[in-house]
Design an enzyme around this catalytic site. Sequence first.
Site, mmCIF file in Angstrom:
data_model
loop_
_atom_site.group_PDB
_atom_site.id
_atom_site.type_symbol
_atom_site.label_atom_id
_atom_site.label_comp_id
_atom_site.label_asym_id
_atom_site.label_seq_id
_atom_site.Cartn_x
_atom_site.Cartn_y
_atom_site.Cartn_z
ATOM 1 N N ASP A 127 0.859 -1.187 0.000
ATOM 2 C CA ASP A 127 0.000 0.000 0.000
ATOM 3 C C ASP A 127 0.893 1.234 0.000
ATOM 4 O OD1 ASP A 127 -2.303 1.830 0.456
ATOM 5 O OD2 ASP A 127 -3.344 -0.043 0.911
ATOM 6 N N HIS A 149 -2.764 3.299 -4.516
ATOM 7 C CA HIS A 149 -2.180 2.744 -3.280
ATOM 8 C C HIS A 149 -0.777 2.203 -3.551
ATOM 9 C CE1 HIS A 149 -5.642 3.196 -0.606
ATOM 10 N NE2 HIS A 149 -6.413 2.839 -1.633
ATOM 11 N N GLU A 157 -9.644 2.952 -5.357
ATOM 12 C CA GLU A 157 -9.222 4.292 -4.975
ATOM 13 C C GLU A 157 -7.997 4.778 -5.751
ATOM 14 O OE1 GLU A 157 -10.901 4.361 -0.428
ATOM 15 O OE2 GLU A 157 -8.923 3.484 -0.685
HETATM 16 C C1 ACM Z 1 -10.878 -0.406 0.244
HETATM 17 O O1 ACM Z 1 -11.383 -0.379 1.376
HETATM 18 N N1 ACM Z 1 -10.204 0.642 -0.215
HETATM 19 C C2 ACM Z 1 -11.012 -1.556 -0.612
#
Ligand code: ACM
Length: 477
Positions: A169, A230, A294
């Site tokens: 991440d 991420h 995201e």
């Molecule tokens: C997530 O909670 N961004 C998959």
Amino acid sequence: MIPRPRKIEVHGGECFLPQMLRYQCNGLSQKDVSHYCDYLLNWLRGEYEDSDYHAPPGELGLSLNICPTGLAHREAYVIDIMEDGISLRATWMEGFRHGFQSLMQLLYKAVRHHGGMLPCQRIEDWPAYEWRGLHLDCSRHFFGVDDVLKYLEWMEALKLNRFHWHLTDDQGWRIECPSFPLLTEKGAWRTNPDSSSYGGFYSRDDIARVVSYGLEMGIEVIPEIDLPGHAMAILSAYPELACIPKEFEPLSVWGISEDILCAGKDATLEFLKALLSEMAELFPGPFIHIGGDEAPKQRWKACPACQKRIKDQGLKDEEELQSWLIKELQKHLKTLGKTVIGWDEILDGDPGPDPIVSVWRGDGLDAARKAAQNGNPYLLCPNQFLYFDWKAAEDGPGAFGVTSLEKVMSLNPEDYRFSESSKLLGGQANVWTERMPDFETVQKMLFPRVYALAEIFWSGRAHPDLKERIAQLEAYL
Ligand code: ACM
Ligand code: ZN
């Protein structure tokens, strides 16, 4: 028992646990015989010592068998409690393992709550859903291998069979990668606001230990390599993979980064394919999760390489560019025998019907419907029900909304099946660890909600007496 078995037939009569169990095994490998029997006998001895139960002298037969049961499900098992003995039968090891866990819980309850008494009964049991998962974010906070193995033991006890390991991440890369050493040299360490360094990573040996421990327990270990967003830990190591290269650092704050991997550069694609090949070898199971959540598109909108890719490939916009990237990686992973999983944003473009969709946003109904219409297999982890970083109580620790035990229990997977052909695999809970700096906190956030998770996807629904059964299992795990 948790999860509650499908069928329990109580016969009348009872059996009492004596000082000794005399076991007899059929169809198990020598290794499994010693593994399961030694474990059970040791454990029972400990229970006798720790509880106020005084076992009468004598012996009781315990028979453990791999043999035909007449139940077709690979995860099915049968337990018979008779006045003169106990038997566990399963046709396949998958079912045997689950039956063994049920047996342990039955013995625990007998010793701790019923003066060693077991009512005579037959249990026939198998799961409602094949996907019964639990996720752990080891990027936001890093947990050592022993913690991860403990996590798998909790899963095994509750018949959960898919470990979604969130290993990458913005805040840290956690996998040793010989082909890309900077991923750990740079990407595994972040600088806190007070200038101290935080981080860590799993060696290839660590990962092999986790994978093989999982295999022994019937748990698939599924790595998540989150992309194209991420990805700040990747960019800190290989900044040339960004749309606008500059010096990046793994983040020490939570949130969503605007800097993501550039989908326009061939170098990114080559890097990701090589990286995923390495991951496919390190994680021998059938699944790889490639994120897709995201990923803001500002950088792609301003990037000449990304815009050229959109034009050359005849794509409509940046969402389609993400789908194109996911499809390229999916094709590559398919040649390596892997099925791709992605967060539900992958449905914003057209990912084709092959990837498994992790339905996570809101109550999950929209994404589940879309996945079903599109023909994708999907699994449920809607944040309003199954995010265990959310608060367990209004005034408790955690983030965002409340996913209390009652709220988790209220989830009915059948609400997410829209037609006979919907490919609903099951579900999992997600444990994001921004606010869980140590494993003790993880445990506190997990229990008791994980009991409801396990029961929903094994038994089909959480039964109203779950809370009473949780009370009976206190101190078991
Ligand atoms: C997530 O909670 N961004 C998959
Ligand atoms: Zn770009």
